[in-house]
Design a protein around this motif. Structure first.
Motif, PDB file in Angstrom:
ATOM      1  N   ASN A 175       0.910  -1.264   0.126  1.00 22.02           N
ATOM      2  CA  ASN A 175       0.068  -0.130   0.091  1.00 22.02           C
ATOM      3  C   ASN A 175       0.782   1.248  -0.092  1.00 22.02           C
ATOM      4  N   LEU A 176       1.067   1.744  -1.297  1.00 17.30           N
ATOM      5  CA  LEU A 176       2.091   2.820  -1.306  1.00 17.30           C
ATOM      6  C   LEU A 176       1.651   4.025  -0.543  1.00 17.30           C
ATOM      7  N   ALA A 177       0.313   4.444  -0.419  1.00 20.70           N
ATOM      8  CA  ALA A 177      -0.144   5.522   0.316  1.00 20.70           C
ATOM      9  C   ALA A 177       0.272   5.518   1.886  1.00 20.70           C
ATOM     10  N   LYS A 178       0.100   4.175   2.364  1.00 25.76           N
ATOM     11  CA  LYS A 178       0.510   4.058   3.773  1.00 25.76           C
ATOM     12  C   LYS A 178       2.129   4.130   3.958  1.00 25.76           C
ATOM     13  N   PHE A 179       2.634   3.368   2.931  1.00 25.90           N
ATOM     14  CA  PHE A 179       4.062   3.318   3.176  1.00 25.90           C
ATOM     15  C   PHE A 179       4.617   4.865   3.033  1.00 25.90           C
ATOM     16  N   PHE A 180       4.231   5.813   2.277  1.00 26.39           N
ATOM     17  CA  PHE A 180       4.588   7.069   2.112  1.00 26.39           C
ATOM     18  C   PHE A 180       4.304   8.018   3.298  1.00 26.39           C
ATOM     19  N   THR A 181       2.917   7.591   3.797  1.00 27.55           N
ATOM     20  CA  THR A 181       2.603   8.281   4.900  1.00 27.55           C
ATOM     21  C   THR A 181       3.516   8.147   5.984  1.00 27.55           C
ATOM     22  N   TRP A 182       3.856   6.747   6.533  1.00 18.23           N
ATOM     23  CA  TRP A 182       4.637   6.506   7.615  1.00 18.23           C
ATOM     24  C   TRP A 182       5.982   6.997   7.773  1.00 18.23           C
ATOM     25  N   THR A 183       6.594   6.679   6.314  1.00 16.68           N
ATOM     26  CA  THR A 183       8.315   6.939   5.933  1.00 16.68           C
ATOM     27  C   THR A 183       8.176   8.641   6.158  1.00 16.68           C
ATOM     28  N   GLY A 184       7.277   9.275   5.448  1.00 13.90           N
ATOM     29  CA  GLY A 184       7.069  10.697   5.681  1.00 13.90           C
ATOM     30  C   GLY A 184       6.928  11.250   6.827  1.00 13.90           C
ATOM     31  N   GLY A 185       6.472  10.824   7.581  1.00 17.17           N
ATOM     32  CA  GLY A 185       6.218  11.287   9.093  1.00 17.17           C
ATOM     33  C   GLY A 185       7.495  11.119   9.638  1.00 17.17           C
ATOM     34  N   MET A 186       8.149  10.031   9.443  1.00 18.23           N
ATOM     35  CA  MET A 186       9.554   9.973  10.145  1.00 18.23           C
ATOM     36  C   MET A 186      10.271  11.084   9.275  1.00 18.23           C
ATOM     37  N   LEU A 187      10.412  11.140   8.172  1.00 20.16           N
ATOM     38  CA  LEU A 187      11.506  12.321   7.496  1.00 20.16           C
ATOM     39  C   LEU A 187      10.985  13.733   8.078  1.00 20.16           C
ATOM     40  N   VAL A 188       9.877  13.861   8.323  1.00 15.57           N
ATOM     41  CA  VAL A 188       9.428  15.241   9.006  1.00 15.57           C
ATOM     42  C   VAL A 188      10.324  15.225  10.162  1.00 15.57           C
ATOM     43  N   VAL A 189      10.337  14.244  11.117  1.00 12.80           N
ATOM     44  CA  VAL A 189      11.015  14.301  12.264  1.00 12.80           C
ATOM     45  C   VAL A 189      12.744  14.607  12.077  1.00 12.80           C
ATOM     46  N   VAL A 190      13.008  13.859  10.965  1.00 10.23           N
ATOM     47  CA  VAL A 190      14.369  14.080  10.485  1.00 10.23           C
ATOM     48  C   VAL A 190      14.589  15.665  10.062  1.00 10.23           C
ATOM     49  N   ALA A 191      13.813  15.939   9.156  1.00 13.20           N
ATOM     50  CA  ALA A 191      13.691  17.270   8.711  1.00 13.20           C
ATOM     51  C   ALA A 191      13.695  18.460   9.746  1.00 13.20           C
ATOM     52  N   ALA A 192      13.006  18.314  11.034  1.00 11.80           N
ATOM     53  CA  ALA A 192      13.022  19.144  11.919  1.00 11.80           C
ATOM     54  C   ALA A 192      14.653  19.393  12.672  1.00 11.80           C
ATOM     55  N   GLY A 193      15.115  18.027  12.650  1.00  9.36           N
ATOM     56  CA  GLY A 193      16.546  18.083  13.070  1.00  9.36           C
ATOM     57  C   GLY A 193      17.532  18.980  12.259  1.00  9.36           C
ATOM     58  N   VAL A 194      17.301  18.696  10.984  1.00 12.62           N
ATOM     59  CA  VAL A 194      18.086  19.342   9.913  1.00 12.62           C
ATOM     60  C   VAL A 194      17.861  20.773  10.050  1.00 12.62           C
ATOM     61  N   LEU A 195      16.698  21.176  10.282  1.00  6.79           N
ATOM     62  CA  LEU A 195      16.258  22.556  10.072  1.00  6.79           C
ATOM     63  C   LEU A 195      16.981  23.167  11.319  1.00  6.79           C
ATOM     64  N   ALA A 196      16.985  22.548  12.654  1.00  2.00           N
ATOM     65  CA  ALA A 196      17.584  23.376  13.517  1.00  2.00           C
ATOM     66  C   ALA A 196      18.899  23.409  13.644  1.00  2.00           C
ATOM     67  N   TYR A 197      19.571  22.389  12.880  1.00  2.00           N
ATOM     68  CA  TYR A 197      21.065  22.366  12.657  1.00  2.00           C
ATOM     69  C   TYR A 197      21.453  23.629  11.639  1.00  2.00           C
ATOM     70  N   GLY A 198      20.437  23.717  10.839  1.00  2.00           N
ATOM     71  CA  GLY A 198      20.862  24.606   9.996  1.00  2.00           C
ATOM     72  C   GLY A 198      20.672  26.151  10.332  1.00  2.00           C
ATOM     73  N   VAL A 199      19.769  26.232  11.373  1.00  2.22           N
ATOM     74  CA  VAL A 199      19.778  27.445  12.026  1.00  2.22           C
ATOM     75  C   VAL A 199      21.151  27.738  12.864  1.00  2.22           C
ATOM     76  N   HIS A 200      21.468  26.512  13.404  1.00  3.66           N
ATOM     77  CA  HIS A 200      22.773  26.694  14.391  1.00  3.66           C
ATOM     78  C   HIS A 200      23.950  27.315  13.347  1.00  3.66           C
ATOM     79  N   ASP A 201      24.050  26.602  12.095  1.00  5.22           N
ATOM     80  CA  ASP A 201      24.992  27.065  11.332  1.00  5.22           C
ATOM     81  C   ASP A 201      25.037  28.688  10.945  1.00  5.22           C
ATOM     82  N   LEU A 202      23.599  28.901  10.556  1.00  2.14           N
ATOM     83  CA  LEU A 202      23.368  30.478  10.380  1.00  2.14           C
ATOM     84  C   LEU A 202      23.972  31.335  11.608  1.00  2.14           C
ATOM     85  N   GLN A 203      23.729  30.936  12.729  1.00  2.00           N
ATOM     86  CA  GLN A 203      24.146  31.641  14.069  1.00  2.00           C
ATOM     87  C   GLN A 203      25.719  31.446  13.947  1.00  2.00           C
TER      88      GLN A 203
END
Length: 288
Positions: A175-203
């Motif tokens: 079920n591609l929709a379910k697969f991409f929903t759950w992996t996408g949700g985990m990827l959002v968590v990863v993206a939050a960390g990347v965003l925070a690290y990016g802000v630290h770089d700008l600091q």
């Protein structure tokens, strides 16, 4: 390493599915003569994505420290924006991806070889460039001086190629929709960390204030060089001594984005319909 494996798997599987759908359609319609330009377009897309990644990695090494931090922070924010758009787009369109690609391929077949090359290049190239940028930003954020982040990405991409081949052979349905929903949700968590690290770089590049204004410091409890500190860093881009702005940005991105992304499908469909898109029904199992 786990977060980078997820990125390689999630992003690589999208590209693999696109390739499988294009090739399967040509084979089933008796147009094997069109496979060569499709493979040429795919090869060019992969080469461009690899070249883009090399430019990011080796080009940044020639810069001053502040320039590196400014580039890393800026590209991290761009990468988070792209991957956020991508996971929402894929969740809405996963069910209709096959028919959409078939329509584009029919039009390309009517126009000739050049159009086939361009269709394959654009279909795979977009995924490749997004993957190269987000992988670079994530590896840059999670790097601990070892090749583990890159190994994780490579294993994820290899798994994606294997899954794509199994889809093509008809040996695997999901079920591609379910697969991409759950992996996408985990990827959002990863993206939050990347965003925070990016802000630290700008600091560190003196573009954003508050570098010395820490929200907390638990380095003594979770040493960055410990196995569990390394694990948290690799999976969640966890930092034991984040600044106040980093924590604020992390929360401001993660909570609303994850809440909207994991909302019921009909909620997202109503939003899409309000923007002029057709309302989609719940996803069903679909093979390539």
């Amino acid at each position: 390493m786990l977060s980078n494996y997820l990125i390689g798997l999630r992003e690589g599987l999208e590209a693999s599915l696109v390739v499988c759908i294009l090739i399967a359609y040509l084979v089933k319609t008796g147009r094997r003569d069109a496979l060569r330009p499709i493979w040429i377009g795919i090869g060019i897309a992969v080469a461009v994505a690899l070249g883009f990644g090399c430019v990011l990695e080796f080009g940044s090494q020639e810069m001053t420290f502040k320039a590196q931090e400014m580039l890393g922070g800026s590209l991290s924010i761009v990468a988070v924006g792209l991957v956020t758009w991508m996971v929402f787009w894929m969740r809405r369109t996963a069910r209709h991806l096959k028919s959409e690609l078939h329509g584009k391929l029919d039009a390309a077949l009517a126009m000739g070889t050049g159009a086939l090359v361009a269709t394959a290049f654009l279909a795979v190239g977009r995924e490749g460039l997004e993957t190269a940028l987000f992988v670079w930003a994530s590896v840059h954020a999670a790097s601990d001086g070892t090749p583990r982040p890159l190994i994780g990405v490579a294993l994820g991409l290899a798994s994606a190629v294997l899954l794509g081949w199994l889809f093509y052979r008809g040996a695997l349905k999901i079920n591609l929709a379910k697969f991409f929903t759950w992996t996408g949700g985990m990827l959002v968590v990863v993206a939050a960390g990347v965003l925070a690290y990016g802000v630290h770089d700008l600091q560190e590049a003196d573009l954003v204030p508050g570098l010395r204004n820490l929200a907390f410091d638990i380095s003594a409890t979770i040493p960055p060089d410990s196995w569990y500190g390394t694990l948290l860093k690799g999976v969640l881009n966890f930092q034991p001594d984040p600044t106040v702005i980093q924590v604020a940005v992390w929360l401001a991105y993660l909570i609303p984005t994850l809440a909207i992304f994991l909302a019921p499908t009909d909620f997202l469909s109503r939003k899409g319909k309000g923007n002029g898109e057709a309302q989609s029904s719940p996803a069903v199992r679909e093979g390539v």
